[in-house]
Design a protein around this motif. Structure first.
Motif, PDB file in Angstrom:
ATOM      1  N   VAL A 133       1.040  -1.681   0.412  1.00 20.63           N
ATOM      2  CA  VAL A 133      -0.278  -0.332  -0.111  1.00 20.63           C
ATOM      3  C   VAL A 133       1.070   1.519  -0.287  1.00 20.63           C
ATOM      4  CG1 VAL A 133      -1.399   1.548   1.542  1.00 20.63           C
ATOM      5  CG2 VAL A 133      -1.812  -0.940   1.472  1.00 20.63           C
ATOM      6  N   ILE A 134       2.263   0.705   0.318  1.00 13.91           N
ATOM      7  CA  ILE A 134       2.956   2.600   0.999  1.00 13.91           C
ATOM      8  C   ILE A 134       4.028   2.118  -0.160  1.00 13.91           C
ATOM      9  CG2 ILE A 134       3.915   1.120   2.896  1.00 13.91           C
ATOM     10  CD1 ILE A 134       3.896   4.291   4.210  1.00 13.91           C
ATOM     11  N   SER A 135       4.428   2.867  -0.348  1.00 12.37           N
ATOM     12  CA  SER A 135       5.899   3.483  -1.130  1.00 12.37           C
ATOM     13  C   SER A 135       6.474   4.247  -0.614  1.00 12.37           C
ATOM     14  CB  SER A 135       5.481   3.444  -2.672  1.00 12.37           C
ATOM     15  OG  SER A 135       4.573   2.379  -2.927  1.00 12.37           O
ATOM     16  N   PRO A 136       7.525   4.063  -0.001  1.00 15.82           N
ATOM     17  CA  PRO A 136       8.387   5.454   0.481  1.00 15.82           C
ATOM     18  C   PRO A 136       9.755   5.426  -0.471  1.00 15.82           C
ATOM     19  CG  PRO A 136       8.599   2.867   1.373  1.00 15.82           C
ATOM     20  CD  PRO A 136       7.922   2.344   1.133  1.00 15.82           C
ATOM     21  N   TYR A 137      10.157   6.091  -0.510  1.00 16.72           N
ATOM     22  CA  TYR A 137      10.878   6.923  -1.673  1.00 16.72           C
ATOM     23  C   TYR A 137      11.780   8.076  -1.194  1.00 16.72           C
ATOM     24  CZ  TYR A 137       8.968  11.435  -2.470  1.00 16.72           C
ATOM     25  OH  TYR A 137       8.143  12.645  -1.660  1.00 16.72           O
ATOM     26  N   ILE A 138      13.496   7.364  -1.215  1.00 17.86           N
ATOM     27  CA  ILE A 138      14.775   8.925  -1.374  1.00 17.86           C
ATOM     28  C   ILE A 138      15.173   9.021  -2.982  1.00 17.86           C
ATOM     29  CG2 ILE A 138      15.391   7.544   0.471  1.00 17.86           C
ATOM     30  CD1 ILE A 138      17.453   6.550  -0.704  1.00 17.86           C
ATOM     31  N   GLY A 139      15.680  10.647  -2.903  1.00 13.45           N
ATOM     32  CA  GLY A 139      16.109  10.906  -3.925  1.00 13.45           C
ATOM     33  C   GLY A 139      17.080  11.948  -3.958  1.00 13.45           C
ATOM     34  N   LEU A 140      18.054  12.645  -5.229  1.00 11.15           N
ATOM     35  CA  LEU A 140      18.806  13.051  -5.094  1.00 11.15           C
ATOM     36  C   LEU A 140      18.646  14.629  -6.517  1.00 11.15           C
ATOM     37  CD1 LEU A 140      21.486  13.754  -4.045  1.00 11.15           C
ATOM     38  CD2 LEU A 140      22.534  12.419  -5.875  1.00 11.15           C
ATOM     39  N   GLY A 141      18.663  15.226  -6.098  1.00 12.58           N
ATOM     40  CA  GLY A 141      18.160  16.220  -7.469  1.00 12.58           C
ATOM     41  C   GLY A 141      19.880  17.102  -7.558  1.00 12.58           C
ATOM     42  N   TRP A 142      19.527  17.957  -8.631  1.00 17.07           N
ATOM     43  CA  TRP A 142      19.888  19.329  -8.658  1.00 17.07           C
ATOM     44  C   TRP A 142      19.377  20.648  -9.221  1.00 17.07           C
ATOM     45  CZ3 TRP A 142      24.748  20.835  -7.633  1.00 17.07           C
ATOM     46  CH2 TRP A 142      25.726  21.414  -8.771  1.00 17.07           C
ATOM     47  N   TYR A 143      19.344  21.889  -8.556  1.00 11.10           N
ATOM     48  CA  TYR A 143      19.205  23.277  -8.753  1.00 11.10           C
ATOM     49  C   TYR A 143      19.792  24.182  -8.924  1.00 11.10           C
ATOM     50  CZ  TYR A 143      14.378  20.766  -7.301  1.00 11.10           C
ATOM     51  OH  TYR A 143      13.492  19.406  -6.329  1.00 11.10           O
ATOM     52  N   SER A 144      18.648  24.832  -9.781  1.00 12.99           N
ATOM     53  CA  SER A 144      19.810  26.293 -10.684  1.00 12.99           C
ATOM     54  C   SER A 144      19.599  27.189  -8.960  1.00 12.99           C
ATOM     55  CB  SER A 144      19.256  26.845 -11.332  1.00 12.99           C
ATOM     56  OG  SER A 144      17.460  27.670 -11.456  1.00 12.99           O
ATOM     57  N   GLU A 145      20.170  28.747  -9.777  1.00 12.99           N
ATOM     58  CA  GLU A 145      20.487  29.699  -8.598  1.00 12.99           C
ATOM     59  C   GLU A 145      21.025  30.121  -7.497  1.00 12.99           C
ATOM     60  OE1 GLU A 145      18.226  32.748  -9.435  1.00 12.99           O
ATOM     61  OE2 GLU A 145      18.327  31.435 -11.211  1.00 12.99           O
ATOM     62  N   ASN A 146      22.590  28.511  -7.410  1.00 10.36           N
ATOM     63  CA  ASN A 146      23.104  28.269  -7.290  1.00 10.36           C
ATOM     64  C   ASN A 146      22.442  27.564  -5.484  1.00 10.36           C
ATOM     65  OD1 ASN A 146      25.749  30.010  -7.444  1.00 10.36           O
ATOM     66  ND2 ASN A 146      24.995  31.329  -7.356  1.00 10.36           N
ATOM     67  N   LYS A 147      21.992  26.939  -6.376  1.00  9.51           N
ATOM     68  CA  LYS A 147      21.215  26.020  -4.290  1.00  9.51           C
ATOM     69  C   LYS A 147      22.137  24.719  -4.909  1.00  9.51           C
ATOM     70  CE  LYS A 147      17.977  29.122  -3.325  1.00  9.51           C
ATOM     71  NZ  LYS A 147      18.341  29.050  -2.023  1.00  9.51           N
ATOM     72  N   GLY A 148      22.129  23.948  -5.912  1.00 10.57           N
ATOM     73  CA  GLY A 148      23.225  22.916  -5.819  1.00 10.57           C
ATOM     74  C   GLY A 148      22.637  21.486  -5.567  1.00 10.57           C
ATOM     75  N   VAL A 149      22.998  20.451  -5.151  1.00  9.50           N
ATOM     76  CA  VAL A 149      21.720  19.493  -4.656  1.00  9.50           C
ATOM     77  C   VAL A 149      21.056  19.473  -3.758  1.00  9.50           C
ATOM     78  CG1 VAL A 149      23.069  16.772  -3.554  1.00  9.50           C
ATOM     79  CG2 VAL A 149      24.847  18.110  -4.927  1.00  9.50           C
ATOM     80  N   ALA A 150      20.193  18.845  -4.331  1.00 10.32           N
ATOM     81  CA  ALA A 150      18.572  18.837  -3.096  1.00 10.32           C
ATOM     82  C   ALA A 150      19.052  17.312  -3.020  1.00 10.32           C
ATOM     83  CB  ALA A 150      17.971  19.319  -3.871  1.00 10.32           C
ATOM     84  N   PHE A 151      18.556  17.197  -1.895  1.00 11.49           N
ATOM     85  CA  PHE A 151      18.185  16.257  -1.181  1.00 11.49           C
ATOM     86  C   PHE A 151      16.731  15.210  -1.178  1.00 11.49           C
ATOM     87  CE2 PHE A 151      22.005  16.761   0.045  1.00 11.49           C
ATOM     88  CZ  PHE A 151      22.668  15.425  -0.824  1.00 11.49           C
ATOM     89  N   SER A 152      16.016  14.384  -1.017  1.00 14.10           N
ATOM     90  CA  SER A 152      14.362  13.969  -1.186  1.00 14.10           C
ATOM     91  C   SER A 152      14.307  13.477  -0.389  1.00 14.10           C
ATOM     92  CB  SER A 152      13.963  14.223  -2.134  1.00 14.10           C
ATOM     93  OG  SER A 152      14.174  14.029  -3.340  1.00 14.10           O
ATOM     94  N   GLY A 153      12.933  12.961   0.218  1.00 19.96           N
ATOM     95  CA  GLY A 153      12.878  11.530   1.106  1.00 19.96           C
ATOM     96  C   GLY A 153      11.147  11.677   1.057  1.00 19.96           C
ATOM     97  N   GLY A 154      10.373  10.837   1.098  1.00 16.71           N
ATOM     98  CA  GLY A 154       8.989  10.045   1.486  1.00 16.71           C
ATOM     99  C   GLY A 154       8.124   9.855   0.994  1.00 16.71           C
ATOM    100  N   VAL A 155       7.401   9.412   1.036  1.00 18.60           N
ATOM    101  CA  VAL A 155       6.280   8.076   1.099  1.00 18.60           C
ATOM    102  C   VAL A 155       4.876   8.688   0.151  1.00 18.60           C
ATOM    103  CG1 VAL A 155       5.682   8.606   3.199  1.00 18.60           C
ATOM    104  CG2 VAL A 155       5.367   6.238   2.484  1.00 18.60           C
TER     105      VAL A 155
END
Length: 129
Positions: free
Chosen positions: A79-101
């Motif tokens: 029923v549930i799907s946890p996730y993790i992620g890695l991203g890249w953002y402009s405006e000098n934000k750089g690397v982003a980490f994410s997670g959720g369900v």
């Protein structure tokens, strides 16, 4: 005699099995899109995403105008799907980490909650085809 009985049972069984297996494989290939609204520093953030074969991509906009993309890895449970992620953002934000369900609310609708280090906490709603 035994061979013919086994063959008569085996051929229809395999035919039925192939019908059910092909439907499941097609269902996994169809994308599951969602929209996400969240906030960070009292500002609203937005994102759209899609998931195929337990891999997702989310495109988002942060509070200060930074635009980026995250690649997400899902773990499918009943029923549930946890996730993790890695991203890249402009405006000098750089690397982003994410997670959720994400949680299946009905057969064709799911809801979710997550956190992104650039976009903050967010809520999601999506559809399954």
């Amino acid at each position: 005699m035994r061979k013919t009985i086994i063959i008569k049972i085996l051929i229809p069984s395999l035919s039925c099995l192939s019908i059910f297996v092909s439907n499941q494989a097609e269902a996994q290939i169809l994308p599951q899109p969602w929209v996400s609204v969240g906030g960070k520093n009292d500002e609203v953030t937005y994102a759209v995403g899609a998931r195929v074969l337990n891999v997702g991509v989310e495109l988002g906009k942060s509070t200060e105008g930074a635009i980026g993309a995250d690649v997400l890895q899902f773990i499918s449970l009943p029923v549930i799907s946890p996730y993790i992620g890695l991203g890249w953002y402009s405006e000098n934000k750089g690397v982003a980490f994410s997670g959720g369900v994400q949680i299946g609310a009905t057969d064709h609708v799911f809801v979710g909650a997550g956190y992104n280090s650039v976009r903050g906490f967010n809520g999601q709603i999506g559809v399954k085809f």
